[in-house]
Scaffold this motif. Sequence first.
Motif, PDB file in Angstrom:
ATOM      1  N   UNK A  87       9.882   5.758 -14.031  1.00 54.79           N
ATOM      2  CA  UNK A  87       9.171   6.854 -13.380  1.00 54.79           C
ATOM      3  C   UNK A  87       9.968   8.148 -13.491  1.00 54.79           C
ATOM      4  N   UNK A  88      11.267   8.049 -13.293  1.00 50.30           N
ATOM      5  CA  UNK A  88      12.117   9.229 -13.378  1.00 50.30           C
ATOM      6  C   UNK A  88      12.081   9.827 -14.782  1.00 50.30           C
ATOM      7  N   UNK A  89      12.016   8.996 -15.802  1.00 53.54           N
ATOM      8  CA  UNK A  89      11.975   9.507 -17.165  1.00 53.54           C
ATOM      9  C   UNK A  89      10.792  10.437 -17.389  1.00 53.54           C
ATOM     10  N   UNK A  90       9.619  10.026 -16.937  1.00 56.19           N
ATOM     11  CA  UNK A  90       8.433  10.877 -17.082  1.00 56.19           C
ATOM     12  C   UNK A  90       8.556  12.121 -16.208  1.00 56.19           C
ATOM     13  N   UNK A  91       9.030  11.934 -14.978  1.00 58.99           N
ATOM     14  CA  UNK A  91       9.138  13.052 -14.049  1.00 58.99           C
ATOM     15  C   UNK A  91      10.164  14.070 -14.540  1.00 58.99           C
ATOM     16  N   UNK A  92      11.300  13.593 -15.015  1.00 62.07           N
ATOM     17  CA  UNK A  92      12.360  14.499 -15.458  1.00 62.07           C
ATOM     18  C   UNK A  92      11.899  15.367 -16.616  1.00 62.07           C
ATOM     19  N   UNK A  93      11.221  14.759 -17.573  1.00 60.81           N
ATOM     20  CA  UNK A  93      10.758  15.539 -18.720  1.00 60.81           C
ATOM     21  C   UNK A  93       9.777  16.618 -18.296  1.00 60.81           C
ATOM     22  N   UNK A  94       8.988  16.323 -17.267  1.00 64.22           N
ATOM     23  CA  UNK A  94       8.007  17.296 -16.801  1.00 64.22           C
ATOM     24  C   UNK A  94       8.627  18.374 -15.926  1.00 64.22           C
TER      25      UNK A  94
ATOM     26  N   UNK B 149      12.688  12.679  -3.102  1.00 60.46           N
ATOM     27  CA  UNK B 149      11.916  12.918  -1.879  1.00 60.46           C
ATOM     28  C   UNK B 149      10.485  12.411  -2.019  1.00 60.46           C
ATOM     29  N   UNK B 150       9.883  12.611  -3.171  1.00 57.61           N
ATOM     30  CA  UNK B 150       8.523  12.117  -3.373  1.00 57.61           C
ATOM     31  C   UNK B 150       8.489  10.594  -3.375  1.00 57.61           C
ATOM     32  N   UNK B 151       9.530   9.970  -3.915  1.00 54.21           N
ATOM     33  CA  UNK B 151       9.588   8.506  -3.912  1.00 54.21           C
ATOM     34  C   UNK B 151       9.800   7.944  -2.509  1.00 54.21           C
ATOM     35  N   UNK B 152      10.240   8.787  -1.611  1.00 58.47           N
ATOM     36  CA  UNK B 152      10.393   8.383  -0.207  1.00 58.47           C
ATOM     37  C   UNK B 152       9.523   9.289   0.662  1.00 58.47           C
ATOM     38  N   UNK B 153       8.310   9.551   0.213  1.00 61.16           N
ATOM     39  CA  UNK B 153       7.445  10.531   0.870  1.00 61.16           C
ATOM     40  C   UNK B 153       7.219  10.188   2.335  1.00 61.16           C
ATOM     41  N   UNK B 154       7.195   8.910   2.669  1.00 66.96           N
ATOM     42  CA  UNK B 154       6.957   8.512   4.055  1.00 66.96           C
ATOM     43  C   UNK B 154       8.125   8.855   4.973  1.00 66.96           C
TER      44      UNK B 154
ATOM     45  N   UNK C 227       0.832  -1.200   0.000  1.00 63.43           N
ATOM     46  CA  UNK C 227       0.000   0.000   0.000  1.00 63.43           C
ATOM     47  C   UNK C 227       0.868   1.252   0.000  1.00 63.43           C
ATOM     48  N   UNK C 228       1.927   1.242   0.793  1.00 67.08           N
ATOM     49  CA  UNK C 228       2.838   2.389   0.834  1.00 67.08           C
ATOM     50  C   UNK C 228       3.517   2.572  -0.525  1.00 67.08           C
ATOM     51  N   UNK C 229       3.871   1.464  -1.169  1.00 66.39           N
ATOM     52  CA  UNK C 229       4.466   1.538  -2.509  1.00 66.39           C
ATOM     53  C   UNK C 229       3.516   2.209  -3.493  1.00 66.39           C
ATOM     54  N   UNK C 230       2.237   1.878  -3.399  1.00 65.55           N
ATOM     55  CA  UNK C 230       1.255   2.478  -4.306  1.00 65.55           C
ATOM     56  C   UNK C 230       1.164   3.982  -4.089  1.00 65.55           C
ATOM     57  N   UNK C 231       1.194   4.408  -2.833  1.00 61.99           N
ATOM     58  CA  UNK C 231       1.122   5.844  -2.546  1.00 61.99           C
ATOM     59  C   UNK C 231       2.361   6.549  -3.082  1.00 61.99           C
ATOM     60  N   UNK C 232       3.528   5.963  -2.872  1.00 58.71           N
ATOM     61  CA  UNK C 232       4.754   6.576  -3.399  1.00 58.71           C
ATOM     62  C   UNK C 232       4.648   6.765  -4.913  1.00 58.71           C
ATOM     63  N   UNK C 233       4.213   5.712  -5.603  1.00 54.54           N
ATOM     64  CA  UNK C 233       4.094   5.793  -7.064  1.00 54.54           C
ATOM     65  C   UNK C 233       3.077   6.850  -7.468  1.00 54.54           C
ATOM     66  N   UNK C 234       1.948   6.884  -6.768  1.00 55.59           N
ATOM     67  CA  UNK C 234       0.914   7.849  -7.104  1.00 55.59           C
ATOM     68  C   UNK C 234       1.348   9.280  -6.878  1.00 55.59           C
ATOM     69  N   UNK C 235       2.083   9.525  -5.807  1.00 60.22           N
ATOM     70  CA  UNK C 235       2.508  10.892  -5.501  1.00 60.22           C
ATOM     71  C   UNK C 235       3.609  11.349  -6.456  1.00 60.22           C
ATOM     72  N   UNK C 236       4.520  10.460  -6.830  1.00 60.25           N
ATOM     73  CA  UNK C 236       5.526  10.820  -7.832  1.00 60.25           C
ATOM     74  C   UNK C 236       4.849  11.191  -9.147  1.00 60.25           C
TER      75      UNK C 236
END
Length: 458
Positions: free
Chosen positions: A420-427, A443-448, A31-40
């Motif tokens: 994930x970084x590829x999409x984030x970096x371009x944005x 930091x977002x990938x380690x939001x917890x 569940x925590x993994x899903x939140x990390x992915x969603x927030x990134x």
Amino acid sequence: MADPAPIPQPMAARFGKFVADLEFEQLPERAVEAVRAGIVDFGACRFIGEHELVVQAIVASLDTCGLSEEASIGFAGIRCSAAEAALVNAAAAHASHIDDNALRNNHVSSVLAATALAAAEATGRDGRAVVTGYVAGYEVWARLVAAEANPYGPKGWHSTAVLGPVAAAATASSIAGLNATQAQAAIATAASASGGLIANFNDWVKPWQVGRAASTGITAAKLAKAGFRGGAGALDAGNGLLAALSPAGKLDPTRDMDTLGSDWAIEREGVNIKRYPWALPCHRALDGIFELLDQAPIDPADVESIKVVIGTEEESVLASRRVPEFRPLMSVQLAIAAAIISGRVGAQEYAPAFYDRADVRALMDKISISVRDALTPDKDPNLGYRSALTVRMSDGSVRTSRDIQFPLGNWSSPLSAEQQWGKFAEAAEPAIGPDRARRLFDRLRAIDQVTDLAAIAA
């Protein structure tokens, strides 16, 4: 005589107790993994959407900029009230229609991440509170979805906008530390602010509806903390929200309620990330063409035709977005042409400077779409989408992709950290530079593990 069966508590009361009792330590790692992915992904989509005209218009309409310092618009941007920050950030994340989805195509992270980050920043809570609040909202959202047998779209309701306010109220209540009675009141109050129409699906109102869902959750939690009260049957009474929304009255408000807090919907269904900054119906075809390109290059000049086969559900999504003007993010033809010509599908490829080129238009004209009813619908969260494509070359050779059931980024096939970084970096890099973008991503990938949300983008 046997004792009568106990009358179940109203949904709002059961949700209120669940939200008030939920602690980070109870959450499964998945569940925590899903939140990390969603927030990134929320962060990436937030950067992509921030320059859309709808976002600029919403910012221009705000009342609390300069008057409230509760939360940031964007990451370390203009400060305003938490409710208005959530409104703008959720609308921006959804504005380009490339945000994640789950629970029968609800855009969960645009609503829940925007709510959680703004509420936590306003109250000085940390990243663990953000994760807990997100999960609280997700689990409430999942039970609302499970209660209804039929999709809301054919009735004219925008599901994210009508269910999102209730889920956002659960998220905001969790982060605010409300007790069970207060959380019930917030959830019930948010139900009365539910609303969003398919008829208003355009580049303006649709993102605003998503933003309004997030801001409503924060406002409802604030009202409840101040002593506001809502009706206990606001969700599941015969004249409550679910009955009012239901297309055919096929409701079971008790479904999955007994497992609330023990059987985690977010573990099973997670979040489905759009790997490419393109509408979801294009993604399976893009996975197919990139697989073919990995095997051998394709010279656009040697292409005779490309046939993309999609399912009926996929076609219905494309049809619902068709307007007279060309919309690049909804074009399967442009997506495939970009993959072949540029070897990528990013912001540069959906700009006029690219799609108005003669070679791009020539290749797009060779790409056709056909709908095949025989494609077996899959269960949620895939919505029955499947795609395959065939490339016929001028020398008579034919290359065919596999029949793609789940695109990369689906919860059953999640993106790697580097993807994930590829999409984030371009944005993010064009907005804040490569170094800050990478720090924010990490930091977002380690939001917890984040303790100071106000400084997250420093």
